[in-house]
Design a protein around this motif. Structure first.
Motif, mmCIF file in Angstrom:
data_model
loop_
_atom_site.group_PDB
_atom_site.id
_atom_site.type_symbol
_atom_site.label_atom_id
_atom_site.label_comp_id
_atom_site.label_asym_id
_atom_site.label_seq_id
_atom_site.Cartn_x
_atom_site.Cartn_y
_atom_site.Cartn_z
ATOM 1 N N ALA A 128 0.820 -1.209 0.000
ATOM 2 C CA ALA A 128 0.000 0.000 0.000
ATOM 3 C C ALA A 128 0.855 1.261 0.000
ATOM 4 O O ALA A 128 0.486 2.281 -0.594
ATOM 5 N N VAL A 129 2.013 1.211 0.648
ATOM 6 C CA VAL A 129 2.927 2.352 0.654
ATOM 7 C C VAL A 129 3.503 2.562 -0.743
ATOM 8 O O VAL A 129 3.540 3.678 -1.261
ATOM 9 N N ILE A 130 3.949 1.473 -1.351
ATOM 10 C CA ILE A 130 4.526 1.559 -2.702
ATOM 11 C C ILE A 130 3.470 2.044 -3.694
ATOM 12 O O ILE A 130 3.742 2.874 -4.575
ATOM 13 N N LYS A 131 2.245 1.566 -3.557
ATOM 14 C CA LYS A 131 1.146 1.984 -4.440
ATOM 15 C C LYS A 131 0.868 3.476 -4.282
ATOM 16 O O LYS A 131 0.639 4.188 -5.260
ATOM 17 N N ALA A 132 0.898 3.975 -3.023
ATOM 18 C CA ALA A 132 0.643 5.398 -2.779
ATOM 19 C C ALA A 132 1.707 6.266 -3.441
ATOM 20 O O ALA A 132 1.398 7.325 -4.007
ATOM 21 N N ILE A 133 2.964 5.826 -3.393
ATOM 22 C CA ILE A 133 4.047 6.565 -4.050
ATOM 23 C C ILE A 133 3.843 6.561 -5.563
ATOM 24 O O ILE A 133 3.951 7.587 -6.234
ATOM 25 N N ALA A 134 3.514 5.394 -6.102
ATOM 26 C CA ALA A 134 3.332 5.267 -7.547
ATOM 27 C C ALA A 134 2.175 6.127 -8.053
ATOM 28 O O ALA A 134 2.235 6.683 -9.158
ATOM 29 N N GLU A 135 1.121 6.229 -7.254
ATOM 30 C CA GLU A 135 -0.080 6.949 -7.688
ATOM 31 C C GLU A 135 -0.059 8.429 -7.334
ATOM 32 O O GLU A 135 -1.023 9.147 -7.612
ATOM 33 N N SER A 136 1.026 8.900 -6.721
ATOM 34 C CA SER A 136 1.093 10.305 -6.309
ATOM 35 C C SER A 136 1.241 11.255 -7.490
ATOM 36 O O SER A 136 0.945 12.445 -7.378
ATOM 37 N N GLY A 137 1.716 10.726 -8.628
ATOM 38 C CA GLY A 137 1.929 11.582 -9.795
ATOM 39 C C GLY A 137 3.204 12.390 -9.725
ATOM 40 O O GLY A 137 3.467 13.220 -10.605
ATOM 41 N N LYS A 138 4.029 12.162 -8.717
ATOM 42 C CA LYS A 138 5.260 12.923 -8.559
ATOM 43 C C LYS A 138 6.429 12.221 -9.257
ATOM 44 O O LYS A 138 6.449 10.994 -9.395
ATOM 45 N N LYS A 139 7.392 13.014 -9.689
ATOM 46 C CA LYS A 139 8.626 12.459 -10.193
ATOM 47 C C LYS A 139 9.384 11.850 -9.021
ATOM 48 O O LYS A 139 9.422 12.418 -7.934
ATOM 49 N N VAL A 140 10.006 10.709 -9.250
ATOM 50 C CA VAL A 140 10.676 9.989 -8.167
ATOM 51 C C VAL A 140 12.167 9.859 -8.470
ATOM 52 O O VAL A 140 12.559 9.315 -9.501
ATOM 53 N N ALA A 141 12.996 10.384 -7.569
ATOM 54 C CA ALA A 141 14.449 10.218 -7.651
ATOM 55 C C ALA A 141 14.861 9.286 -6.511
ATOM 56 O O ALA A 141 14.416 9.448 -5.371
ATOM 57 N N VAL A 142 15.695 8.314 -6.818
ATOM 58 C CA VAL A 142 16.051 7.276 -5.848
ATOM 59 C C VAL A 142 17.505 7.413 -5.430
ATOM 60 O O VAL A 142 18.402 7.499 -6.270
ATOM 61 N N ALA A 143 17.732 7.439 -4.112
ATOM 62 C CA ALA A 143 19.091 7.460 -3.569
ATOM 63 C C ALA A 143 19.568 6.023 -3.424
ATOM 64 O O ALA A 143 19.421 5.398 -2.381
ATOM 65 N N TYR A 144 20.104 5.491 -4.499
ATOM 66 C CA TYR A 144 20.616 4.119 -4.489
ATOM 67 C C TYR A 144 21.929 4.046 -3.726
ATOM 68 O O TYR A 144 22.634 5.041 -3.560
ATOM 69 N N GLY A 145 22.293 2.833 -3.304
ATOM 70 C CA GLY A 145 23.666 2.600 -2.885
ATOM 71 C C GLY A 145 24.546 2.766 -4.106
ATOM 72 O O GLY A 145 24.102 2.621 -5.243
ATOM 73 N N ASN A 146 25.837 3.072 -3.895
ATOM 74 C CA ASN A 146 26.691 3.381 -5.037
ATOM 75 C C ASN A 146 27.500 2.180 -5.516
ATOM 76 O O ASN A 146 28.524 2.329 -6.171
ATOM 77 N N GLU A 147 27.069 0.978 -5.157
ATOM 78 C CA GLU A 147 27.663 -0.271 -5.625
ATOM 79 C C GLU A 147 29.123 -0.426 -5.207
ATOM 80 O O GLU A 147 29.870 -1.188 -5.806
ATOM 81 N N SER A 148 29.534 0.288 -4.181
ATOM 82 C CA SER A 148 30.878 0.110 -3.641
ATOM 83 C C SER A 148 30.739 -0.404 -2.215
ATOM 84 O O SER A 148 29.645 -0.484 -1.665
ATOM 85 N N GLU A 149 31.855 -0.753 -1.612
ATOM 86 C CA GLU A 149 31.796 -1.216 -0.233
ATOM 87 C C GLU A 149 31.324 -0.101 0.698
ATOM 88 O O GLU A 149 30.781 -0.355 1.758
ATOM 89 N N LYS A 150 31.524 1.145 0.294
ATOM 90 C CA LYS A 150 31.104 2.264 1.127
ATOM 91 C C LYS A 150 29.582 2.373 1.172
ATOM 92 O O LYS A 150 29.006 2.686 2.206
ATOM 93 N N ASN A 151 28.948 2.161 0.015
ATOM 94 C CA ASN A 151 27.481 2.142 -0.036
ATOM 95 C C ASN A 151 26.887 3.396 0.616
ATOM 96 O O ASN A 151 26.230 3.339 1.637
ATOM 97 N N ILE A 152 27.123 4.539 0.015
ATOM 98 C CA ILE A 152 26.855 5.853 0.599
ATOM 99 C C ILE A 152 25.488 5.957 1.262
ATOM 100 O O ILE A 152 25.357 6.438 2.377
ATOM 101 N N PHE A 153 24.456 5.504 0.564
ATOM 102 C CA PHE A 153 23.108 5.687 1.105
ATOM 103 C C PHE A 153 22.595 4.456 1.846
ATOM 104 O O PHE A 153 21.410 4.323 2.102
ATOM 105 N N PHE A 154 23.464 3.539 2.185
ATOM 106 C CA PHE A 154 23.176 2.428 3.095
ATOM 107 C C PHE A 154 22.318 1.308 2.524
ATOM 108 O O PHE A 154 22.426 0.188 2.955
#
Length: 271
Positions: A185-211
């Motif tokens: 239901a949370v994911i559905k609410a985000i999808a249906e909000s109509g907002k542009k979505v930017a995702v803070a991914y991990g950076n694929e390194s051991e540091k993994n900036i965004f956890f």
């Protein structure tokens, strides 16, 4: 009780030492979850069994006597021994006692449909993971109210500290911390909000900036990458916030985490 406890608490000073304004934390309902929260609920007439069902109390054989004595006083029990219950582990009988699993932690409300439905306890002092209190309802996410604001875009990240620093470093008020939610239901609410979505991914390194451990493994993956994958399948166009962040502040990549960068030097960028 947790809200009242926050000013001048260890959580307050942790935030200040990390260059995160405690006043901003209070805007988001930050509290300090000390043993006083549990004792206050008991003194108001709530039973230990009820608090256990809500996830506020757990049982262990290793509980500080001082806390148990305070519980005895709060519930007017006969003695500490009367609070325990006997269990058998590998054929051995032992007694376990109530304790506060969230003690000495900062707390934030998790929301869904404008209601606080659970609590999240992000790590302090390098503790390994978020702890969450699940109430049996939708687990919600941090700052979901921003789905109703006037901003056209939102940022999704894993942790609450990341969300708060994204607001401070990039002036992005519409930031949602997923905190490991896997609630459709949370994911559905985000999808249906109509907002542009930017995702803070991990950076694929051991540091993994965004956890977030952003390897996508199966449809039930809880991490940020898994949630983003499900949003993409629902037709949501996603942007990579991590790359945007690194373009603006390349030095982030030199630190073991986003919060370490912010504490060491990032906070200067907004002063």
């Amino acid at each position: 009780e947790a809200l009242v406890n926050f000013p001048d608490s260890p959580a307050y000073h942790y935030a200040r030492d990390r260059k995160i304004s405690p006043e901003i934390l209070q805007e988001y309902g930050a509290g300090f979850w000390s043993n006083d929260v549990i004792l206050g609920l008991l003194e108001k007439g709530h039973h230990l069994d009820d608090l256990e069902m809500a996830g506020l109390v757990k049982y262990s054989a290793d509980v500080p006597v001082g806390f148990l004595q305070d519980v005895v006083d709060a519930v007017k029990a006969e003695d500490v021994d009367s609070l325990g219950r006997e269990i058998t582990v590998n054929g051995v009988r032992k007694k376990i006692f109530p304790y506060n699993p969230f003690r000495e932690n900062i707390s934030f409300p998790m929301q869904f449909m404008g209601q606080t439905v659970s609590m999240c306890f992000p790590p302090m002092h390098k503790k390994p993971e978020h702890k969450s209190l699940y109430t049996g309802f939708y687990t919600g996410a941090f700052n979901m109210g921003c789905l109703k604001d006037s901003n056209k875009g939102i940022v999704l990240t894993h942790g609450i500290w990341n969300a708060l620093i994204i607001r401070l470093a990039f002036n992005r008020h519409s930031v949602i911390a997923l905190c490991g939610t896997n609630e459709p239901a949370v994911i559905k609410a985000i999808a249906e909000s109509g907002k542009k979505v930017a995702v803070a991914y991990g950076n694929e390194s051991e540091k993994n900036i965004f956890f977030g451990k952003d390897i996508i493994i199966g449809e039930n993956n809880w991490n940020t990458g898994g949630i983003a994958h499900r949003l993409s399948e629902m037709g949501v166009e996603l942007e990579d916030f991590t790359q945007q962040a690194l373009q603006k502040h390349p030095r982030i990549a030199d630190f073991s985490s986003f919060i370490d960068w912010w504490t060491a030097e990032g906070w200067h960028s907004t002063t």
